[in-house]
Write an enzyme that holds these catalytic residues in place. Structure first.
Site, PDB file in Angstrom:
ATOM      1  N   HIS A  13       0.840  -1.210   0.000  1.00  0.00           N
ATOM      2  CA  HIS A  13       0.000   0.000   0.000  1.00  0.00           C
ATOM      3  C   HIS A  13       0.872   1.255   0.000  1.00  0.00           C
ATOM      4  O   HIS A  13       0.620   2.196  -0.767  1.00  0.00           O
ATOM      5  CB  HIS A  13      -0.905  -0.039   1.238  1.00  0.00           C
ATOM      6  CG  HIS A  13      -1.739   1.186   1.441  1.00  0.00           C
ATOM      7  ND1 HIS A  13      -3.077   1.232   1.141  1.00  0.00           N
ATOM      8  CD2 HIS A  13      -1.426   2.418   1.945  1.00  0.00           C
ATOM      9  CE1 HIS A  13      -3.555   2.432   1.429  1.00  0.00           C
ATOM     10  NE2 HIS A  13      -2.572   3.174   1.932  1.00  0.00           N
ATOM     11  N   GLU A  14       1.900   1.263   0.834  1.00  0.00           N
ATOM     12  CA  GLU A  14       2.783   2.443   0.903  1.00  0.00           C
ATOM     13  C   GLU A  14       3.618   2.588  -0.367  1.00  0.00           C
ATOM     14  O   GLU A  14       3.862   3.707  -0.828  1.00  0.00           O
ATOM     15  CB  GLU A  14       3.685   2.351   2.139  1.00  0.00           C
ATOM     16  CG  GLU A  14       2.928   2.302   3.463  1.00  0.00           C
ATOM     17  CD  GLU A  14       1.913   3.416   3.610  1.00  0.00           C
ATOM     18  OE1 GLU A  14       2.150   4.525   3.097  1.00  0.00           O
ATOM     19  OE2 GLU A  14       0.864   3.181   4.231  1.00  0.00           O
TER      20      GLU A  14
ATOM     21  N   HIS B 171       1.670   4.421  -2.927  1.00  0.00           N
ATOM     22  CA  HIS B 171       1.721   5.881  -2.773  1.00  0.00           C
ATOM     23  C   HIS B 171       3.008   6.445  -3.400  1.00  0.00           C
ATOM     24  O   HIS B 171       2.987   7.516  -4.009  1.00  0.00           O
ATOM     25  CB  HIS B 171       1.671   6.253  -1.290  1.00  0.00           C
ATOM     26  CG  HIS B 171       0.302   6.154  -0.686  1.00  0.00           C
ATOM     27  ND1 HIS B 171      -0.803   6.736  -1.247  1.00  0.00           N
ATOM     28  CD2 HIS B 171      -0.135   5.538   0.459  1.00  0.00           C
ATOM     29  CE1 HIS B 171      -1.870   6.489  -0.491  1.00  0.00           C
ATOM     30  NE2 HIS B 171      -1.492   5.762   0.540  1.00  0.00           N
TER      31      HIS B 171
ATOM     32  N   GLU C 102      -6.502   6.710  -1.089  1.00  0.00           N
ATOM     33  CA  GLU C 102      -6.426   5.526  -0.236  1.00  0.00           C
ATOM     34  C   GLU C 102      -7.093   4.330  -0.904  1.00  0.00           C
ATOM     35  O   GLU C 102      -6.580   3.208  -0.847  1.00  0.00           O
ATOM     36  CB  GLU C 102      -7.083   5.807   1.129  1.00  0.00           C
ATOM     37  CG  GLU C 102      -6.307   6.783   1.997  1.00  0.00           C
ATOM     38  CD  GLU C 102      -4.872   6.348   2.226  1.00  0.00           C
ATOM     39  OE1 GLU C 102      -4.648   5.174   2.572  1.00  0.00           O
ATOM     40  OE2 GLU C 102      -3.979   7.191   2.046  1.00  0.00           O
TER      41      GLU C 102
END
Length: 647
Positions: free
Chosen positions: A174-175, A178, A257
């Site tokens: 997930h990071e 980003h 998100e």
């Protein structure tokens, strides 16, 4: 949508976002202007003051107020962006975090570092710095930095203690999403502008605190101090601007998100990983809260909502509701969170789909089959197989080398060892000259590392150099500059630069200097025409590397790539297969191509892929060259998967 389309849209979205914040700034300007007019009215209400009171609207005064307000907000915003953009770890340190050691002792930290390095190799990014918020029991994480070259991933103690390896991998994926999607830079700008808007209210509070009972020019009829009136109006104006800014921020961040969640599932092909982490947030007594009072600075970056949202619910929440996020990943979820106990999570092995097949193919198959038209689609989109290959590449690196590469001095010795001559006499002369740089006992240790590296699978060489980068950045600046100079000297020692030496040098140059502050990306040449000479140099180098001793094959490969850039009936790019590749010229060409816009970079990568993979195969030199091309063009290209081996 491919990586380049997404980056171009993200760039345009950032401008639209800043335009919305601009509307908030306009409202602040209007408010400050009327605050000034109110203060003037209050100042000259005393009947003994013989001064003409001008009307409410004064164009000259408005322009002056607008200029001062914009300069104030801009200056404060730039200072904040500079503070947070120095490095990815700056925000982690602000929140009380500390770096995870390069060679952790505890199992959880070792697992975290392995997961981050596997993800970095799989995605084609340099490994980010890793930080831990040791005082935070909430399950949370964030990625911060100005660009992928200086990014840092931070996790809380609660995440490290209570997530399994699969769940940890989901959070890290997930990071990384980003990082790949450019969210860090956008969040940096949001943080800067919001801080500038907040500063207006802070000025108002300061006026009231510093001058609680003083005034200038007397009191009005109600006895209200002049400075207090101005301060109260500034607080009100700043609050309105802050509310507008937070609403804009919340709407943007919630969509990012959702995108990062779906990307994490795509990367790992394991929805239970990230869904399990989100479910544990809901079932853990501390949730995802960050208790540090400075957590506001990281609110928009966090994996989970780091604060309690008390009023207006989701209006100001930077994250979507937890249940909604989970149901988008796991539609069967009914909203009941499992209870999370206060203890260490059991260690679980990562279950990559096809892990054993990928690892076996990597070990047994030296060839890679690639469809040129599919390369663009893989950029910025690693799969579970790429992560498995990252694990295989790490596994092939001898343990002493992996231990050495995680300390600054050891990382330097590994880079030097990669460049040492295989001839014993020449190698000893090189080590004698480098003795002062390598430190006491460093020459002997570097020689031992070189012996291990000669046994290393060549496909692991550039990934090994990437893993060394975080530790290299910890070297004192003077020593790092000397080290880069010594690398140049080693490469030039035999008066002949190999493709690997060129690739290693460009990789270090690009990564260590922060990718030339990738801020140029997307704002350079909007057409390929001014760059055709440099493009021809690039395609010529790829064609020559793929077809050594085969002029006709090289010509066909060059033609396959050039047709993706120009119409051969109107324009022909120069190429001579008999001319040796001038790597210095190639380096200059890549430096210029690095400043192109995203659409032009997409064309260049596509042309490079059709040149390198004209025969639908890739050799080691082609793969290393294309990897460095992708690094220079800010296009995170996953490693090429080996062909499945026959049973």
């Amino acid at each position: 949508m491919n990586f380049f389309d997404h980056q171009e849209r993200a760039r345009r979205s950032t401008f639209r976002l800043l335009a919305l914040f601009g509307l908030a700034v306009v409202s602040i300007i209007v408010g400050v202007y009327f605050a000034i007019r109110i203060m003037l009215r209050v100042a000259f209400t005393n009947p003994r003051t013989i001064v003409e009171i001008r009307p409410w609207w004064d164009p000259g005064c408005f322009v002056l107020v607008a200029a001062i307000t914009v300069l104030f907000i801009g200056a404060v915003s730039l200072v904040r962006m500079r503070e947070l953009g120095r490095s990815g770890g700056a925000l982690a340190l602000l929140l009380g975090g500390h770096p995870v050691p390069a060679a952790p002792i505890d199992t959880a930290s070792r697992t975290l570092r392995n997961v981050v390095e596997e993800m970095a190799i799989a995605s084609g990014l340099p490994p980010p710095e890793i930080y831990l918020l040791g005082g935070e029991e909430g399950i949370n994480a964030f990625a911060a930095g100005h660009s992928p070259a200086d990014a840092a991933v931070t996790l809380t103690r609660g995440a490290l203690r209570r997530l399994s390896r699969d769940e940890l991998q989901g959070v890290v994926a997930h990071e990384f999403s980003h990082i790949l999607n450019g969210d860090m830079r956008m969040n940096l700008r949001i943080a800067g502008v919001l801080h500038g808007i907040l500063a207006i209210g802070a000025v108002g509070r300061g006026l009231i605190q510093v001058f609680p009972g003083r005034h200038s020019g007397g009191r009005n009829k109600g006895g209200v101090p002049l400075v207090a009136v101005g301060g109260l109006v500034l607080i009100l104006v700043g609050s309105i601007g802050t509310i507008l800014g937070r609403m804009i921020q919340a709407a943007i961040c919630r969509q990012r998100e959702f995108l990062a969640d779906s990307s994490a599932v795509q990367f790992t092909r394991n929805p239970e990983g990230i869904a399990g982490a989100l479910k544990k947030i809901g079932g853990w007594k501390a949730g995802s809260r960050i208790e540090n009072p400075k957590a506001e600075h990281a609110a928009r970056l966090l994996f989970g909502e780091g604060r309690r949202v008390l009023f207006f619910g989701n209006l100001f929440a930077t994250h979507p509701p937890l249940v909604e996020r989970i149901q988008r990943i796991d539609p069967r979820f009914e909203g009941r969170f499992p209870r999370v106990l206060d203890g260490q999570a059991e260690e679980a092995l990562a279950s990559y789909p096809g892990l054993e097949e990928v690892v076996r193919s990597f070990r047994e198959s030296p060839t890679v089959g690639v469809e040129p038209s599919s390369v663009i689609g893989t950029i910025g989109k690693p799969t579970a197989e790429h992560i498995a290959l990252g694990a295989a590449l790490l596994d092939r690196i001898p343990e002493p080398v992996r231990e050495a590469v995680r300390a600054p001095e050891g990382a330097l010795r590994v880079i030097v060892a990669l460049l040492l001559s295989p001839d014993e006499g020449a190698r000893r002369r090189q080590l004698a000259e480098l003795g002062p740089l390598l430190g006491e006992g460093g020459a002997a240790e570097t020689d031992r590392l070189a012996a291990r590296l000669r046994e290393l699978d060549p496909r692991s060489r550039l990934p090994l150099a990437d893993i060394a980068l975080p530790a290299l950045r910890d070297l004192p600046l003077e020593k790092l500059s000397r080290a880069v100079g010594c690398v140049d000297a080693l490469i030039a020692a035999d008066e002949e630069t190999t493709v690997f030496e060129f690739c290693l040098r460009k990789l270090l140059e690009r990564r260590l200097r922060g990718a030339a502050r990738e801020t140029r990306a997307g704002r350079g040449e909007r057409s390929i025409d001014p760059l055709l000479k440099e493009a021809a140099v690039l395609l010529g180098a790829l064609a020559s590397s793929g077809y050594p001793g085969d002029p006709e094959g090289a010509k066909a490969a060059f033609r396959a790539g050039s047709e993706k850039l120009v119409d051969p009936r109107r324009t022909s790019l120069p190429f001579s297969p008999d001319r040796p590749t001038d790597l210095a010229e190639l380096g200059r060409a890549l430096d210029r191509l690095a400043g192109a816009s995203f659409p032009v970079k997409e064309k260049l990568i596509e042309a490079a892929a059709h040149t390198a993979f004209a025969d639908h195969r890739v050799n080691l030199l082609e793969a290393e060259l294309l990897r460095v091309v992708s690094v220079m063009l800010d296009a995170p290209l996953p490693p090429f998967l080996p062909e499945p081996t026959a049973d």
